[in-house]
Design an enzyme around this catalytic site. Structure first.
Site, mmCIF file in Angstrom:
data_model
loop_
_atom_site.group_PDB
_atom_site.id
_atom_site.type_symbol
_atom_site.label_atom_id
_atom_site.label_comp_id
_atom_site.label_asym_id
_atom_site.label_seq_id
_atom_site.Cartn_x
_atom_site.Cartn_y
_atom_site.Cartn_z
ATOM 1 N N GLU A 173 0.795 -1.271 0.116
ATOM 2 C CA GLU A 173 -0.049 -0.015 0.277
ATOM 3 C C GLU A 173 0.865 1.460 -0.204
ATOM 4 O OE1 GLU A 173 -3.378 0.696 -0.422
ATOM 5 O OE2 GLU A 173 -2.510 2.307 -0.366
ATOM 6 N N SER A 174 0.627 2.144 -1.188
ATOM 7 C CA SER A 174 2.117 3.057 -1.217
ATOM 8 C C SER A 174 1.572 4.178 -0.170
ATOM 9 C CB SER A 174 1.865 3.851 -2.744
ATOM 10 O OG SER A 174 0.343 3.818 -3.368
ATOM 11 N N CYS A 226 3.965 -2.414 -8.691
ATOM 12 C CA CYS A 226 2.559 -2.150 -8.166
ATOM 13 C C CYS A 226 2.408 -0.981 -7.179
ATOM 14 C CB CYS A 226 1.755 -3.295 -6.870
ATOM 15 S SG CYS A 226 -0.105 -2.703 -7.496
ATOM 16 N N ARG A 280 -3.650 6.071 -9.594
ATOM 17 C CA ARG A 280 -3.705 4.737 -9.255
ATOM 18 C C ARG A 280 -5.022 4.186 -8.328
ATOM 19 N NH1 ARG A 280 -4.826 6.348 -3.003
ATOM 20 N NH2 ARG A 280 -4.292 4.099 -1.785
ATOM 21 N N ARG A 337 -5.973 -4.650 -7.369
ATOM 22 C CA ARG A 337 -5.504 -3.018 -7.171
ATOM 23 C C ARG A 337 -4.485 -2.156 -7.908
ATOM 24 N NH1 ARG A 337 -9.541 -1.371 -4.144
ATOM 25 N NH2 ARG A 337 -8.824 0.050 -3.120
ATOM 26 N N HIS A 358 2.848 -8.012 -10.221
ATOM 27 C CA HIS A 358 3.686 -8.474 -8.579
ATOM 28 C C HIS A 358 4.365 -9.646 -9.495
ATOM 29 C CE1 HIS A 358 1.427 -6.110 -5.647
ATOM 30 N NE2 HIS A 358 0.356 -6.046 -6.747
ATOM 31 N N GLU A 414 6.382 -11.799 -8.179
ATOM 32 C CA GLU A 414 6.802 -12.194 -7.015
ATOM 33 C C GLU A 414 6.330 -12.919 -6.581
ATOM 34 O OE1 GLU A 414 5.803 -8.819 -7.575
ATOM 35 O OE2 GLU A 414 4.788 -8.013 -5.960
#
Ligand code: GLN
Length: 211
Positions: free
Chosen positions: A49-50, A80, A109, A139, A187, A189
């Site tokens: 979450e940025s 992300c 975003r 998201r 993502h 990862e």
């Protein structure tokens, strides 16, 4: 010498990035403090979450040091939320959200909207050989516009994996590179496909060799 690559470890999917980096033959370390940042040659900014990461970067007194390292040419990769942190400008962010910079892009975003909040698709990524990558979007942001130094490596195809129309998402840039800075809306990862991390590790080795 084996490069040392940090993963910003304030919040988000840190462990997955550490594992993906180890798999491509670099030494990965978690970075929570400025002294740890000093030990790394490159930094990964994880998904999460940025807005939370932005706040924690300030609390842990890492915002300015990370900004300064990126401005000085440290390779960085953001997935992300990490892409959001690297962007020059964020649309639909929080007004107090801080940017690390490094990427001359504007990102939106939570861009994909409610209907396609989280989805998977197969993406062809420039610089990644061996066929399309399964890309997981959660998201996610997309890249709304890019400056002249930014290379777009992947865009959303017209159809998602489920066969539905990607609608306004079609054609949006979701992987970009500017010099030694790489970012993806998705993502890698989380899927066990190490090719994107391998691309970043090659960028880290090239930067080290050129120094
Ligand atoms: N929506 C998140 C943000 O604004 C990013 C989501 C993610 O990293 N999976 O930071």
């Amino acid at each position: 010498m084996t490069p040392v690559v940090g993963v910003l470890a304030l919040q988000g999917d840190v462990r997955e990035h550490l594992a993906a980096l180890d798999a491509c033959g670099v030494r990965s370390v978690a970075v929570r403090r400025p002294v740890e940042l000093d030990t790394v040659e490159a930094l990964v900014l994880p998904g999460g979450e940025s807005t939370t990461m932005s706040r924690l970067l300030e609390t842990f007194e890492l915002l300015e040091p990370v900004r300064a390292r990126i401005a000085a040419g440290m390779p960085a990769y953001g997935s992300c939320a990490g892409m959001i942190l690297l962007a020059r400008e964020v649309l639909d962010g929080r007004p107090d959200q801080q940017q690390l910079g490094g990427l001359d892009v504007v990102v939106r975003r939570n861009a994909f909207g409610r209907q396609v909040d989280s989805f998977e698709t197969d993406l062809t990524v420039d610089g990644v050989s061996g066929g399309p990558m399964r890309a997981v979007f959660i998201r996610a942001p997309w890249v709304e516009s890019t400056g002249p130094a930014v290379q777009v490596l992947a865009t959303v195809p017209r159809l998602t994996l489920a066969g539905s129309d990607a609608g306004p998402a079609a054609g949006r840039a979701v992987a970009v590179r500017q010099g030694a800075v790489l970012a993806t809306s998705f993502h890698p990862e989380l899927t066990g496909d190490g090719r994107l991390h391998a691309l970043f590790c090659d960028m880290v080795r090239e930067t080290a060799a050129a120094a």
